[in-house]
Design a protein around this motif. Structure first.
Motif, PDB file in Angstrom:
ATOM      1  N   LEU A 174       0.840  -1.195   0.000  1.00  0.00           N
ATOM      2  CA  LEU A 174       0.000   0.000   0.000  1.00  0.00           C
ATOM      3  C   LEU A 174       0.877   1.248   0.000  1.00  0.00           C
ATOM      4  CD1 LEU A 174      -2.732  -0.930   2.645  1.00  0.00           C
ATOM      5  CD2 LEU A 174      -2.958  -0.968   0.162  1.00  0.00           C
ATOM      6  N   GLN A 175       0.661   2.092  -0.979  1.00  0.00           N
ATOM      7  CA  GLN A 175       1.392   3.359  -1.070  1.00  0.00           C
ATOM      8  C   GLN A 175       0.396   4.489  -1.273  1.00  0.00           C
ATOM      9  OE1 GLN A 175       5.440   2.270  -0.536  1.00  0.00           O
ATOM     10  NE2 GLN A 175       4.561   4.318  -0.793  1.00  0.00           N
TER      11      GLN A 175
ATOM     12  N   LYS B 295      -4.622   4.779   4.084  1.00  0.00           N
ATOM     13  CA  LYS B 295      -3.986   3.451   4.152  1.00  0.00           C
ATOM     14  C   LYS B 295      -4.372   2.706   5.426  1.00  0.00           C
ATOM     15  CE  LYS B 295       0.280   4.825   3.854  1.00  0.00           C
ATOM     16  NZ  LYS B 295      -0.064   6.258   3.941  1.00  0.00           N
TER      17      LYS B 295
ATOM     18  N   SER C  78       4.570  -1.682   8.993  1.00  0.00           N
ATOM     19  CA  SER C  78       4.599  -0.262   8.633  1.00  0.00           C
ATOM     20  C   SER C  78       6.053   0.203   8.626  1.00  0.00           C
ATOM     21  CB  SER C  78       3.784   0.557   9.639  1.00  0.00           C
ATOM     22  OG  SER C  78       2.422   0.187   9.596  1.00  0.00           O
TER      23      SER C  78
ATOM     24  N   ASN D 286       2.609  -1.418   4.747  1.00  0.00           N
ATOM     25  CA  ASN D 286       2.089  -0.051   4.824  1.00  0.00           C
ATOM     26  C   ASN D 286       3.269   0.878   4.559  1.00  0.00           C
ATOM     27  OD1 ASN D 286       0.965   2.414   5.478  1.00  0.00           O
ATOM     28  ND2 ASN D 286       0.012   1.708   7.361  1.00  0.00           N
ATOM     29  N   ARG D 287       3.382   1.356   3.346  1.00  0.00           N
ATOM     30  CA  ARG D 287       4.603   1.898   2.750  1.00  0.00           C
ATOM     31  C   ARG D 287       5.557   0.727   2.539  1.00  0.00           C
ATOM     32  NH1 ARG D 287       4.067   7.395   2.637  1.00  0.00           N
ATOM     33  NH2 ARG D 287       2.907   8.388   4.339  1.00  0.00           N
TER      34      ARG D 287
END
Length: 289
Positions: free
Chosen positions: A63-64, A71, A91, A122-123
């Motif tokens: 996810l970006q 997010k 994350s 997450n990133r």
């Protein structure tokens, strides 16, 4: 309602961020979307159990997004019903000194999901061609380079190549990769940041550092566009979701994830004749207690 969000939002050709809407303009209503999400969460839970039981493959979801794109809430609403034993969320923050002492992919590699698991980044490793491209001086912390002048076009092409090779290697060794960019408009981001200031229960989400980064919004969009064009491949596709409507981004994301799991041809383990006989014997023993 018949939908195929995997086809609708997968980046297959040349991607232009300026030509891509941040708003959902389709026929699905928010009420319909929320009802659909509830149904799909049960389907996702069943598929995750099958992935875990099969044990031959893993799923990595990347996810970006810009700050305040949703997010964290997407992870909460989409994965809230899955078995936590089969799902890990990582994350990625600013690298530590130990992480800077390795290559830029190292900390991501050790966080990968094992077979049978869903891993959510997450990133991710894409920060190295996003925030580090907008702030090239950050790369100097790796100590391999001496000056920002070292970060020329060839440097960035090598980074994209490293990412492509990394993801292709994972794909060839049993990890299905889904990359989701939550495409939020600058206008909507402004409103969400104001909400964090105006609503007391959201104050903790606001960081003063958000504003200097917001001032670089256009530079980030350019970096995202190039990164997506360089790395959206059949083995690791990018999906660009309109994120001004959080409810829709969640519905689209869960359907894309379900579609990927269904295509993995997962199977529950088959029992041998010996194991089947053992079940019959165990059943008899329990019933005769």
């Amino acid at each position: 309602m018949d939908t195929n969000f995997s086809d609708d939002f997968e980046v297959k050709g040349k991607f232009s961020i300026k030509k891509t809407s941040t708003e959902y303009k389709g026929p699905l209503t928010k009420q319909e979307g929320q009802a659909m999400l509830a149904i799909e969460k049960e389907k996702l839970r069943n598929l995750q159990e099958k992935l875990y039981a099969d044990g031959s493959q893993s799923l990595l979801i990347i996810l970006q997004a810009m700050d305040a794109a949703g997010k964290d809430s997407l992870i909460e609403h989409v994965f809230g019903g899955v078995n936590p034993q089969g799902c890990n969320v990582t994350s990625f923050k600013t690298p530590s000194s130990k992480e800077y002492a390795h290559d830029f992919l190292w900390r991501h590699y050790i966080a990968l999901p094992q077979k049978g698991m869903i891993g959510i980044f997450n990133r991710s490793h894409y920060e190295s061609v996003l925030v580090c491209k907008v702030h090239p001086e950050y790369n100097l912390s790796e100590k391999t380079w001496k000056s920002v002048k070292d970060f020329d076009a060839k440097f960035w092409e090598n980074r994209y190549e490293s990412i492509r090779n990394f993801e292709k290697h994972l794909s060839q060794n049993g990890t299905k990769i889904i990359k989701i960019f939550l495409n939020v408009s600058k206008k909507e981001q402004k409103q969400r940041l104001l909400d964090r200031i105006n609503e007391q229960e959201k104050n903790w989400k606001f960081s003063a550092a958000d504003l200097p980064e917001r001032a670089l919004f256009d530079q980030y969009m350019s970096a995202y566009e190039q990164a997506i064009n360089e790395t959206s491949k059949d083995y690791a596709p990018w999906y660009v979701l309109p994120a001004d409507n959080k409810w829709f981004a969640r519905v689209a994301a869960i359907q894309i994830i379900i579609d990927a799991l269904e295509k993995m041809d997962l199977k529950y383990p088959a029992l041998s004749d010996k194991d089947k006989k053992g079940l019959v014997d165990a059943k008899k023993a329990l019933e005769n207690e």
